[in-house]
Design a protein around this motif. Structure first.
Motif, PDB file in Angstrom:
ATOM      1  N   LYS A  83       0.851  -1.206   0.000  1.00 39.37           N
ATOM      2  CA  LYS A  83       0.000   0.000   0.000  1.00 39.37           C
ATOM      3  C   LYS A  83       0.883   1.251   0.000  1.00 39.37           C
ATOM      4  O   LYS A  83       0.601   2.220  -0.675  1.00 39.37           O
ATOM      5  CB  LYS A  83      -0.879   0.004   1.265  1.00 39.37           C
ATOM      6  CG  LYS A  83      -2.066  -0.930   1.167  1.00 39.37           C
ATOM      7  CD  LYS A  83      -3.232  -0.463   2.023  1.00 39.37           C
ATOM      8  CE  LYS A  83      -2.927  -0.301   3.483  1.00 39.37           C
ATOM      9  NZ  LYS A  83      -3.205  -1.429   4.341  1.00 39.37           N
ATOM     10  N   GLU A  84       1.973   1.207   0.792  1.00 39.09           N
ATOM     11  CA  GLU A  84       2.879   2.354   0.899  1.00 39.09           C
ATOM     12  C   GLU A  84       3.702   2.499  -0.376  1.00 39.09           C
ATOM     13  O   GLU A  84       4.222   1.505  -0.887  1.00 39.09           O
ATOM     14  CB  GLU A  84       3.868   2.122   2.055  1.00 39.09           C
ATOM     15  CG  GLU A  84       3.318   2.372   3.421  1.00 39.09           C
ATOM     16  CD  GLU A  84       3.107   3.850   3.712  1.00 39.09           C
ATOM     17  OE1 GLU A  84       3.747   4.703   3.053  1.00 39.09           O
ATOM     18  OE2 GLU A  84       2.278   4.151   4.586  1.00 39.09           O
ATOM     19  N   PRO A  85       3.878   3.720  -0.894  1.00 40.43           N
ATOM     20  CA  PRO A  85       4.767   3.883  -2.047  1.00 40.43           C
ATOM     21  C   PRO A  85       6.214   3.578  -1.664  1.00 40.43           C
ATOM     22  O   PRO A  85       6.595   3.703  -0.496  1.00 40.43           O
ATOM     23  CB  PRO A  85       4.614   5.359  -2.434  1.00 40.43           C
ATOM     24  CG  PRO A  85       3.922   6.024  -1.312  1.00 40.43           C
ATOM     25  CD  PRO A  85       3.261   4.976  -0.458  1.00 40.43           C
ATOM     26  N   THR A  86       7.005   3.148  -2.633  1.00 41.32           N
ATOM     27  CA  THR A  86       8.429   2.875  -2.388  1.00 41.32           C
ATOM     28  C   THR A  86       9.155   4.171  -2.027  1.00 41.32           C
ATOM     29  O   THR A  86       8.866   5.230  -2.580  1.00 41.32           O
ATOM     30  CB  THR A  86       9.046   2.243  -3.654  1.00 41.32           C
ATOM     31  OG1 THR A  86       8.406   0.991  -3.875  1.00 41.32           O
ATOM     32  CG2 THR A  86      10.540   2.021  -3.501  1.00 41.32           C
ATOM     33  N   ALA A 112       0.815  -6.781   8.040  1.00 43.16           N
ATOM     34  CA  ALA A 112       0.863  -8.211   8.383  1.00 43.16           C
ATOM     35  C   ALA A 112       0.479  -9.052   7.166  1.00 43.16           C
ATOM     36  O   ALA A 112       1.085 -10.102   6.898  1.00 43.16           O
ATOM     37  CB  ALA A 112      -0.077  -8.494   9.550  1.00 43.16           C
ATOM     38  N   SER A 113      -0.503  -8.600   6.412  1.00 39.23           N
ATOM     39  CA  SER A 113      -0.933  -9.390   5.255  1.00 39.23           C
ATOM     40  C   SER A 113       0.161  -9.385   4.170  1.00 39.23           C
ATOM     41  O   SER A 113       0.390 -10.395   3.494  1.00 39.23           O
ATOM     42  CB  SER A 113      -2.277  -8.858   4.753  1.00 39.23           C
ATOM     43  OG  SER A 113      -2.265  -8.636   3.389  1.00 39.23           O
ATOM     44  N   GLU A 114       0.867  -8.256   4.010  1.00 42.83           N
ATOM     45  CA  GLU A 114       1.969  -8.204   3.033  1.00 42.83           C
ATOM     46  C   GLU A 114       3.101  -9.157   3.437  1.00 42.83           C
ATOM     47  O   GLU A 114       3.691  -9.836   2.596  1.00 42.83           O
ATOM     48  CB  GLU A 114       2.467  -6.756   2.882  1.00 42.83           C
ATOM     49  CG  GLU A 114       1.469  -5.867   2.140  1.00 42.83           C
ATOM     50  CD  GLU A 114       1.652  -4.362   2.350  1.00 42.83           C
ATOM     51  OE1 GLU A 114       0.868  -3.603   1.757  1.00 42.83           O
ATOM     52  OE2 GLU A 114       2.564  -3.931   3.110  1.00 42.83           O
ATOM     53  N   ALA A 120       4.740 -16.667   1.842  1.00 42.99           N
ATOM     54  CA  ALA A 120       4.093 -17.672   0.987  1.00 42.99           C
ATOM     55  C   ALA A 120       4.822 -17.728  -0.363  1.00 42.99           C
ATOM     56  O   ALA A 120       5.118 -18.813  -0.888  1.00 42.99           O
ATOM     57  CB  ALA A 120       2.621 -17.328   0.796  1.00 42.99           C
ATOM     58  N   THR A 121       5.143 -16.567  -0.916  1.00 40.98           N
ATOM     59  CA  THR A 121       5.853 -16.514  -2.208  1.00 40.98           C
ATOM     60  C   THR A 121       7.255 -17.094  -2.045  1.00 40.98           C
ATOM     61  O   THR A 121       7.729 -17.860  -2.901  1.00 40.98           O
ATOM     62  CB  THR A 121       5.935 -15.050  -2.703  1.00 40.98           C
ATOM     63  OG1 THR A 121       4.642 -14.493  -2.655  1.00 40.98           O
ATOM     64  CG2 THR A 121       6.482 -14.966  -4.110  1.00 40.98           C
ATOM     65  N   PHE A 122       7.933 -16.744  -0.958  1.00 39.86           N
ATOM     66  CA  PHE A 122       9.281 -17.251  -0.692  1.00 39.86           C
ATOM     67  C   PHE A 122       9.276 -18.783  -0.702  1.00 39.86           C
ATOM     68  O   PHE A 122      10.092 -19.421  -1.379  1.00 39.86           O
ATOM     69  CB  PHE A 122       9.765 -16.707   0.664  1.00 39.86           C
ATOM     70  CG  PHE A 122      11.111 -17.221   1.100  1.00 39.86           C
ATOM     71  CD1 PHE A 122      12.251 -16.930   0.363  1.00 39.86           C
ATOM     72  CD2 PHE A 122      11.239 -17.988   2.255  1.00 39.86           C
ATOM     73  CE1 PHE A 122      13.501 -17.400   0.760  1.00 39.86           C
ATOM     74  CE2 PHE A 122      12.479 -18.456   2.660  1.00 39.86           C
ATOM     75  CZ  PHE A 122      13.612 -18.167   1.908  1.00 39.86           C
TER      76      PHE A 122
END
Ligand SMILES: Nc1ncnc2c1ncn2[C@@H]1O[C@H](COP(=O)(O)OP(=O)(O)OP(=O)(O)O)[C@@H](O)[C@H]1O
Ligand SMILES: [Mg+2]
Length: 302
Positions: A83-86, A112-114, A120-122
Motif C-alpha cells: 500500500k505504501e509507495p516505495t 501483516a498481510s503483506e 508464501a511466495t518465498f
C-alpha cells in the motif's frame, strides 16, 4: 534451470543529482538528474542479470517505476505490492569537491498481510533456487527473526548484513557471510580483519568475505585465507560496489566455479560498478578487462 533468489526487502527509487558545486544553506541548481532502481537486493539482482546470471527478486514494492525498470532490465521478480509507495533516496554529487552525499529515506514496515504474502511466495520459489541472497538491513522496526526465518530455508544462503540480523542467522550455517570492514567492526567491535572473519566462522558461517574498498578483500574459510587486490581504477561512484561483488560471486557460483575464483569475479564486478555513475550497474567489457587485473594470493592455511 535454477535461479538465484535475491531478497530485496527495502528497494528504493534512487535520484542522483549532479551539481557543478553544492553549498549547504544556499540555492543549488542541478543540471542533471538520473533516476534508477536501488536498494541492496535489487542491486544484486540487477548486476547479476547484467553479467548473464539468473536472478529472481523477491521483496516489497510500491512504485511502478521499480517494476517497469526491472522488466526493462530483464530482472525477473515476484515482489509483493505494498500500500505504501516505495521510498525515494537521493544522492547529491558535488563535482567541485568530488563529494557524494546520501539522503536516505527509511523504508516503511509492510502490513501483516503483506508479510504473509512475502513468506508464501518465498516458500513457493525455494524449490527452484540454487542460492538465496539476503542483502542489506531490514526496515526499521522489523525483527531480526525475519532473516532467521529466511536463513533456515535449506538452500545455501549468501548474506551481506551486519549486527543482530547477521549474528542471528549464523547458527543456520550460511554458506557465505559478506560484509565490509566497518560492518565487521559494527558487529564484533574493534577487531583485526582475519581474526574477525574467523570469529564469524566459529559462530557458524561456512565462508566469510570481508571487503575494504580499494584496499581489497579477504576470503576466510575452514580451509584457508585468500587475499584479493582489486584493479587500480579511478572511481566514478563506488556506491553499490559491495552489491556488485555479491552478484559477481553468485554468477561465478552459478557457473560452477570454486569460491576463490568466484570472489575474483566478484572483485572485478565491484570495480566495474565503481566505474559507472549509477549504483548497481556494470558494463560487461569492463568486468572482463578488470578480471585479469585482480590479484589473488593464498595466505597461510588455517
Ligand atoms: N576505488 C576502488 N578501486 C577498486 N576497486 C574498488 C573500489 N571501490 C570498490 N571496489 C571494489 O568493490 C569491492 C567492494 O567495495 P566496498 O568494500 O566499498 O563495498 P561496500 O562498502 O559493501 O559497498 P556498498 O555497500 O556501497 O555496496 C571492493 O572489494 C573492490 O573489489
Ligand atoms: Mg555493502
Amino acid at each position: 534451470m535454477k535461479y538465484t533468489l535475491c531478497i530485496g526487502m527495502t528497494p528504493a527509487v534512487q535520484e542522483l543529482r549532479e551539481f557543478k558545486s553544492f553549498t549547504l544553506g544556499e540555492v543549488n541548481r542541478s543540471p542533471a538528474i538520473h533516476r534508477s532502481v536501488a536498494g541492496k537486493g535489487p542491486n544484486v539482482a540487477r548486476v547479476l542479470r547484467q553479467v548473464g546470471g539468473r536472478p529472481l527478486l523477491l521483496g516489497f514494492v510500491g512504485s511502478e517505476f521499480i517494476t517497469d525498470n526491472l522488466r526493462r532490465e530483464g530482472v525477473a521478480e515476484r515482489m509483493i505490492r505494498t500500500k505504501e509507495p516505495t521510498r525515494v533516496c537521493t544522492t547529491l554529487m558535488d563535482h567541485a569537491t568530488g563529494t557524494i552525499t546520501e539522503l536516505v529515506e527509511e523504508a516503511k514496515m509492510p502490513t501483516a498481510s503483506e508479510w504473509r504474502q512475502f513468506f508464501a511466495t518465498f516458500r513457493r520459489c525455494l524449490p527452484q533456487a540454487c542460492y538465496v541472497v539476503i542483502a542489506g538491513a531490514l526496515m526499521p522496526g522489523a525483527s531480526p527473526e525475519i532473516y532467521r526465518k529466511i536463513a533456515r530455508c535449506g538452500v545455501p544462503v549468501i548474506i551481506d548484513s551486519q549486527r543482530e540480523p547477521l549474528l542471528g542467522v549464523l547458527e543456520f550455517k550460511p554458506f557465505i557471510v559478506k560484509l565490509n570492514v566497518h560492518e565487521l567492526e559494527n558487529t564484533l567491535g574493534k577487531v583485526e580483519i582475519i581474526a574477525g572473519a574467523r570469529e564469524l566462522l566459529k559462530r557458524g558461517a561456512q565462508n566469510v568475505i570481508v571487503t575494504h574498498g580499494a584496499k581489497g578483500a579477504w576470503l576466510v574459510s575452514g580451509t584457508g585465507v585468500w587475499q584479493f587486490r582489486p584493479p587500480r581504477i579511478t572511481p566514478v561512484n563506488p556506491i553499490g560496489s559491495g552489491d556488485a561483488v555479491t552478484a559477481g560471486i553468485c554468477r561465478a557460483l552459478e557457473r560452477g566455479e570454486n569460491l576463490p575464483e568466484a570472489v575474483r569475479f566478484g572483485m572485478a564486478c565491484g570495480a566495474a560498478n565503481a566505474l559507472t555513475l549509477i549504483a548497481g550497474t556494470v558494463q560487461l567489457p569492463d568486468v572482463r578487462r578488470l578480471l585479469v587485473q585482480v590479484r589473488l594470493r593464498a595466505l597461510k592455511n588455517l
